[in-house]
Design a protein around this motif. Structure first.
Motif, PDB file in Angstrom:
ATOM      1  N   TYR A  90       0.813  -1.219   0.000  1.00  0.00           N
ATOM      2  CA  TYR A  90       0.000   0.000   0.000  1.00  0.00           C
ATOM      3  C   TYR A  90       0.851   1.276   0.000  1.00  0.00           C
ATOM      4  O   TYR A  90       0.305   2.380   0.047  1.00  0.00           O
ATOM      5  CB  TYR A  90      -0.914   0.006   1.223  1.00  0.00           C
ATOM      6  N   VAL A  91       2.169   1.120  -0.012  1.00  0.00           N
ATOM      7  CA  VAL A  91       3.065   2.279   0.032  1.00  0.00           C
ATOM      8  C   VAL A  91       3.404   2.694  -1.388  1.00  0.00           C
ATOM      9  O   VAL A  91       3.755   1.853  -2.229  1.00  0.00           O
ATOM     10  CB  VAL A  91       4.353   1.948   0.809  1.00  0.00           C
ATOM     11  N   ILE A  92       3.323   4.006  -1.670  1.00  0.00           N
ATOM     12  CA  ILE A  92       3.655   4.497  -3.012  1.00  0.00           C
ATOM     13  C   ILE A  92       5.156   4.311  -3.268  1.00  0.00           C
ATOM     14  O   ILE A  92       5.957   4.243  -2.339  1.00  0.00           O
ATOM     15  CB  ILE A  92       3.262   5.976  -3.181  1.00  0.00           C
ATOM     16  N   ALA A  93       5.510   4.227  -4.512  1.00  0.00           N
ATOM     17  CA  ALA A  93       6.880   3.873  -4.897  1.00  0.00           C
ATOM     18  C   ALA A  93       7.920   4.807  -4.298  1.00  0.00           C
ATOM     19  O   ALA A  93       8.987   4.368  -3.859  1.00  0.00           O
ATOM     20  CB  ALA A  93       6.994   3.860  -6.423  1.00  0.00           C
ATOM     21  N   ASP A  94       7.681   6.104  -4.264  1.00  0.00           N
ATOM     22  CA  ASP A  94       8.665   7.063  -3.785  1.00  0.00           C
ATOM     23  C   ASP A  94       8.995   6.865  -2.307  1.00  0.00           C
ATOM     24  O   ASP A  94      10.078   7.243  -1.852  1.00  0.00           O
ATOM     25  CB  ASP A  94       8.164   8.492  -4.001  1.00  0.00           C
ATOM     26  N   SER A  95       8.085   6.305  -1.542  1.00  0.00           N
ATOM     27  CA  SER A  95       8.297   6.131  -0.105  1.00  0.00           C
ATOM     28  C   SER A  95       8.746   4.724   0.263  1.00  0.00           C
ATOM     29  O   SER A  95       9.066   4.462   1.420  1.00  0.00           O
ATOM     30  CB  SER A  95       6.996   6.442   0.646  1.00  0.00           C
ATOM     31  N   LEU A  96       8.775   3.843  -0.730  1.00  0.00           N
ATOM     32  CA  LEU A  96       9.033   2.435  -0.437  1.00  0.00           C
ATOM     33  C   LEU A  96      10.422   2.219   0.148  1.00  0.00           C
ATOM     34  O   LEU A  96      10.594   1.465   1.109  1.00  0.00           O
ATOM     35  CB  LEU A  96       8.861   1.607  -1.717  1.00  0.00           C
ATOM     36  N   MET A  97      11.436   2.873  -0.419  1.00  0.00           N
ATOM     37  CA  MET A  97      12.799   2.699   0.078  1.00  0.00           C
ATOM     38  C   MET A  97      12.917   3.119   1.528  1.00  0.00           C
ATOM     39  O   MET A  97      13.538   2.441   2.352  1.00  0.00           O
ATOM     40  CB  MET A  97      13.783   3.490  -0.790  1.00  0.00           C
ATOM     41  N   THR A  98      12.299   4.246   1.877  1.00  0.00           N
ATOM     42  CA  THR A  98      12.345   4.728   3.270  1.00  0.00           C
ATOM     43  C   THR A  98      11.707   3.725   4.211  1.00  0.00           C
ATOM     44  O   THR A  98      12.190   3.492   5.323  1.00  0.00           O
ATOM     45  CB  THR A  98      11.626   6.080   3.383  1.00  0.00           C
ATOM     46  N   GLU A  99      10.621   3.111   3.769  1.00  0.00           N
ATOM     47  CA  GLU A  99       9.932   2.150   4.619  1.00  0.00           C
ATOM     48  C   GLU A  99      10.770   0.883   4.844  1.00  0.00           C
ATOM     49  O   GLU A  99      10.696   0.262   5.898  1.00  0.00           O
ATOM     50  CB  GLU A  99       8.588   1.761   3.977  1.00  0.00           C
ATOM     51  N   ILE A 100      11.550   0.511   3.849  1.00  0.00           N
ATOM     52  CA  ILE A 100      12.339  -0.724   3.936  1.00  0.00           C
ATOM     53  C   ILE A 100      13.660  -0.504   4.658  1.00  0.00           C
ATOM     54  O   ILE A 100      14.175  -1.386   5.337  1.00  0.00           O
ATOM     55  CB  ILE A 100      12.573  -1.291   2.520  1.00  0.00           C
ATOM     56  N   CYS A 101      14.241   0.676   4.520  1.00  0.00           N
ATOM     57  CA  CYS A 101      15.613   0.925   4.982  1.00  0.00           C
ATOM     58  C   CYS A 101      15.691   1.061   6.499  1.00  0.00           C
ATOM     59  O   CYS A 101      15.916   2.159   7.033  1.00  0.00           O
ATOM     60  CB  CYS A 101      16.183   2.173   4.321  1.00  0.00           C
ATOM     61  N   HIS A 102      15.551  -0.027   7.179  1.00  0.00           N
ATOM     62  CA  HIS A 102      15.724  -0.038   8.630  1.00  0.00           C
ATOM     63  C   HIS A 102      16.742  -1.095   9.021  1.00  0.00           C
ATOM     64  O   HIS A 102      16.573  -1.814   9.999  1.00  0.00           O
ATOM     65  CB  HIS A 102      14.379  -0.307   9.322  1.00  0.00           C
ATOM     66  N   GLY A 103      17.805  -1.221   8.244  1.00  0.00           N
ATOM     67  CA  GLY A 103      18.861  -2.157   8.553  1.00  0.00           C
ATOM     68  C   GLY A 103      18.855  -3.358   7.638  1.00  0.00           C
ATOM     69  O   GLY A 103      17.857  -3.713   7.015  1.00  0.00           O
ATOM     70  N   VAL A 104      20.015  -3.997   7.573  1.00  0.00           N
ATOM     71  CA  VAL A 104      20.210  -5.134   6.677  1.00  0.00           C
ATOM     72  C   VAL A 104      19.307  -6.293   7.049  1.00  0.00           C
ATOM     73  O   VAL A 104      18.671  -6.911   6.191  1.00  0.00           O
ATOM     74  CB  VAL A 104      21.690  -5.575   6.703  1.00  0.00           C
ATOM     75  N   ARG A 105      19.240  -6.608   8.326  1.00  0.00           N
ATOM     76  CA  ARG A 105      18.454  -7.765   8.757  1.00  0.00           C
ATOM     77  C   ARG A 105      16.979  -7.591   8.421  1.00  0.00           C
ATOM     78  O   ARG A 105      16.303  -8.528   7.978  1.00  0.00           O
ATOM     79  CB  ARG A 105      18.645  -7.979  10.255  1.00  0.00           C
ATOM     80  N   ASN A 106      16.475  -6.374   8.618  1.00  0.00           N
ATOM     81  CA  ASN A 106      15.069  -6.099   8.311  1.00  0.00           C
ATOM     82  C   ASN A 106      14.819  -6.215   6.803  1.00  0.00           C
ATOM     83  O   ASN A 106      13.840  -6.842   6.367  1.00  0.00           O
ATOM     84  CB  ASN A 106      14.690  -4.705   8.795  1.00  0.00           C
ATOM     85  N   ALA A 107      15.707  -5.628   6.009  1.00  0.00           N
ATOM     86  CA  ALA A 107      15.536  -5.679   4.555  1.00  0.00           C
ATOM     87  C   ALA A 107      15.628  -7.107   4.037  1.00  0.00           C
ATOM     88  O   ALA A 107      14.901  -7.497   3.114  1.00  0.00           O
ATOM     89  CB  ALA A 107      16.593  -4.805   3.874  1.00  0.00           C
ATOM     90  N   LEU A 108      16.525  -7.913   4.645  1.00  0.00           N
ATOM     91  CA  LEU A 108      16.660  -9.299   4.215  1.00  0.00           C
ATOM     92  C   LEU A 108      15.406 -10.109   4.556  1.00  0.00           C
ATOM     93  O   LEU A 108      14.952 -10.941   3.758  1.00  0.00           O
ATOM     94  CB  LEU A 108      17.892  -9.929   4.877  1.00  0.00           C
ATOM     95  N   GLY A 109      14.845  -9.852   5.745  1.00  0.00           N
ATOM     96  CA  GLY A 109      13.607 -10.536   6.112  1.00  0.00           C
ATOM     97  C   GLY A 109      12.469 -10.196   5.163  1.00  0.00           C
ATOM     98  O   GLY A 109      11.700 -11.067   4.738  1.00  0.00           O
ATOM     99  N   CYS A 126      14.484  -3.887  -2.214  1.00  0.00           N
ATOM    100  CA  CYS A 126      15.328  -4.588  -1.241  1.00  0.00           C
ATOM    101  C   CYS A 126      16.720  -4.852  -1.810  1.00  0.00           C
ATOM    102  O   CYS A 126      17.736  -4.677  -1.122  1.00  0.00           O
ATOM    103  CB  CYS A 126      14.684  -5.905  -0.830  1.00  0.00           C
ATOM    104  N   VAL A 127      16.770  -5.292  -3.063  1.00  0.00           N
ATOM    105  CA  VAL A 127      18.051  -5.567  -3.701  1.00  0.00           C
ATOM    106  C   VAL A 127      18.895  -4.303  -3.791  1.00  0.00           C
ATOM    107  O   VAL A 127      20.086  -4.299  -3.480  1.00  0.00           O
ATOM    108  CB  VAL A 127      17.845  -6.191  -5.098  1.00  0.00           C
ATOM    109  N   ASP A 128      18.281  -3.199  -4.231  1.00  0.00           N
ATOM    110  CA  ASP A 128      19.017  -1.935  -4.325  1.00  0.00           C
ATOM    111  C   ASP A 128      19.571  -1.505  -2.972  1.00  0.00           C
ATOM    112  O   ASP A 128      20.710  -1.024  -2.867  1.00  0.00           O
ATOM    113  CB  ASP A 128      18.098  -0.833  -4.869  1.00  0.00           C
ATOM    114  N   TYR A 129      18.772  -1.689  -1.934  1.00  0.00           N
ATOM    115  CA  TYR A 129      19.207  -1.283  -0.601  1.00  0.00           C
ATOM    116  C   TYR A 129      20.340  -2.180  -0.094  1.00  0.00           C
ATOM    117  O   TYR A 129      21.392  -1.691   0.343  1.00  0.00           O
ATOM    118  CB  TYR A 129      18.026  -1.343   0.373  1.00  0.00           C
ATOM    119  N   LEU A 130      20.151  -3.490  -0.155  1.00  0.00           N
ATOM    120  CA  LEU A 130      21.152  -4.425   0.368  1.00  0.00           C
ATOM    121  C   LEU A 130      22.456  -4.344  -0.417  1.00  0.00           C
ATOM    122  O   LEU A 130      23.544  -4.516   0.146  1.00  0.00           O
ATOM    123  CB  LEU A 130      20.616  -5.850   0.324  1.00  0.00           C
ATOM    124  N   GLU A 131      22.357  -4.101  -1.698  1.00  0.00           N
ATOM    125  CA  GLU A 131      23.554  -4.011  -2.522  1.00  0.00           C
ATOM    126  C   GLU A 131      24.375  -2.773  -2.203  1.00  0.00           C
ATOM    127  O   GLU A 131      25.598  -2.759  -2.378  1.00  0.00           O
ATOM    128  CB  GLU A 131      23.138  -4.012  -4.003  1.00  0.00           C
TER     129      GLU A 131
END
Length: 437
Positions: A90-109, A126-131
């Motif tokens: 339900y999150v718009i694309a522009d805000s998605l990265m901010t919502e996911i970027c709470h650490g490696v473990r969270n993004a991997l989960g 997730c891939v862009d963030y973890l990479e």
């Protein structure tokens, strides 16, 4: 089932019960049972998994609370990640990265669940963030255990861990070697030490094979760099010999000498790993007399004592190479090394022992003395018996008989000497018998 279009175009919100038409029921073996009120058009758009589950071809879709129900079973630790992924639909694309970027473990989960649900938008974020972000060691291990098998879309995450091609390895090795054997300004000494440590690590076979195979090109370059390093050391030694009494106390020259000896000690490790010690051993043998002359002048000054210990450290590596047959030297040179370094080592041992009791800054590896002693014994036992007898006679008469302990060499010499006539006579008889036959 037929999915109704979102005619109102009003943004949908997860958990909005009046407008929802699907219940996603998350269940675990531990008994958790979470209901999330969702919207079919969002689920179908974001996830292949839900598109399949809500299609007419899926026979297990149930009716719950007058809504379609999709049951999803998951492990207890992953339940929150499932909830987060559903919220991210339900999150718009522009805000998605901010919502996911709470650490490696969270993004991997989140990535694990996104792959399970077939969510290309969330997978890509997730891939862009973890990479892009740094990983701690534990996170790196978790990524290595999780990412493989997820498919080509997530492979870029592990790009930094992929094996490097041999050409790149060769380039960085040679560049590091040049720096490790150079004389950089003092502020770069720590970096130089790091380069030396990493070069040794790359060539070491431990749980993993060495990073590169030492071919002739590598060996030749290592020899060149070691020779340049030795040339600098030789120039310092010549300078000290020219003005012995004054120069040996010159703090600058002494520090340069100590630094160069440290580099030479490291170079011995590299040369030994590559089995190319011969040139170094021969050069050190030729220079040994000058070194003994220089360092016999001063006995107890702290900095000079530390430098003497570095001399012994390199000498031990050279004597080991000779004593264990790694480098074969002529008898005259082996005898020269024993007669030159044995008295020097013998006089150094009690001096160092007394100084270390008073000065805790002087640290000596106990294995140094054992290495020197073992090397002397091996070299002596490989000399002609007459030369052995001369060395052992001097040892038995010396006040410092306890170190180095040549008992083993003495016992072997006694045995060989006693049985030599019998053994040689028997050998002669066998030879004569063979000739008559």
């Amino acid at each position: 089932m037929e999915i109704a279009p979102n005619e109102s175009k009003t943004p949908s919100k997860i958990g909005d019960r009046p407008t929802s038409d699907v219940v996603v029921r998350l269940r675990t073996q531990d008994g958790r049972d979470d209901w999330l009120y969702c919207h079919s058009h969002i689920l179908v758009e974001e996830s292949k998994y839900f598109a399949d589950r809500l299609s007419d071809s899926w026979p297990t879709c149930q009716i719950l609370d007058s809504r379609n129900c999709v049951e999803v079973y998951c492990e207890e630790p992953d339940l929150d990640y499932h909830v987060n992924v559903l919220r991210l639909f339900y999150v718009i694309a522009d805000s998605l990265m901010t919502e996911i970027c709470h650490g490696v473990r969270n993004a991997l989960g989140i990535l694990r669940v996104a792959v399970k649900f077939g969510c290309p938008r969330i997978i890509a974020v997730c891939v862009d963030y973890l990479e892009a972000v740094p990983w701690e060691e534990a996170e790196e291990e978790e990524l290595l255990n999780t990412i493989p098998g997820m498919g080509s879309k997530v492979e870029p995450v592990l790009a930094r861990l992929q094996p490097v091609n041999p050409t790149a390895v060769m380039k960085i090795f040679l560049a590091a070697l040049q720096f490790a054997t150079s004389s950089p300004p003092s502020p770069l000494n720590d970096l130089k030490t790091t380069a030396q440590e990493q070069l040794e690590y790359l060539l070491t076979e431990d749980d993993d094979a060495p990073l590169l195979t030492a071919d002739e090109e590598i060996k030749l370059e290592v020899i060149r760099c070691a020779n340049r390093l030795f040339d600098r050391f030789n120039n310092l030694v010549e300078s000290l010999l020219c003005d012995l009494q004054e120069s040996i106390s010159d703090a600058g020259k002494l520090q340069s000498l100590h630094s160069c000896l440290t580099d030479l000690s490291w170079a011995c490790q590299i040369l030994g790993k590559l089995e190319i010690m011969r040139d170094f051993v021969c050069s050190w043998t030729e220079l040994s007399m000058k070194l003994v002359i220089i360092f016999q002048q001063k006995e107890s000054e702290n900095q000079i004592l530390k430098t003497k210990l570095k001399v012994l450290e390199v000498t031990a590596k050279v004597l080991e190479a000779v004593g264990y047959g790694i480098v074969a030297l002529p008898t005259v040179k082996r005898l020269h090394m024993v007669k030159l370094w044995l008295p020097f080592v013998r006089s150094m041992k009690p001096l160092v022992d007394s100084e270390t009791e008073d000065d805790l800054t002087i640290k000596v590896d106990s294995e140094l003395w054992q290495s020197l002693e073992s090397a002397f014994v091996s070299i002596i036992l490989a000399l002609p018996s007459v030369d052995q007898a001369e060395i052992l006679t001097e040892w038995l008469k010396n006040q410092q008989i306890r170190y180095p302990d040549l008992t083993e060499a003495f016992e072997v010499w006694c045995y060989r000497s006693k049985v030599s006539k019998r053994r040689l006579a028997a050998l002669g008889e066998e030879h004569n018998t063979a000739k008559t036959v």
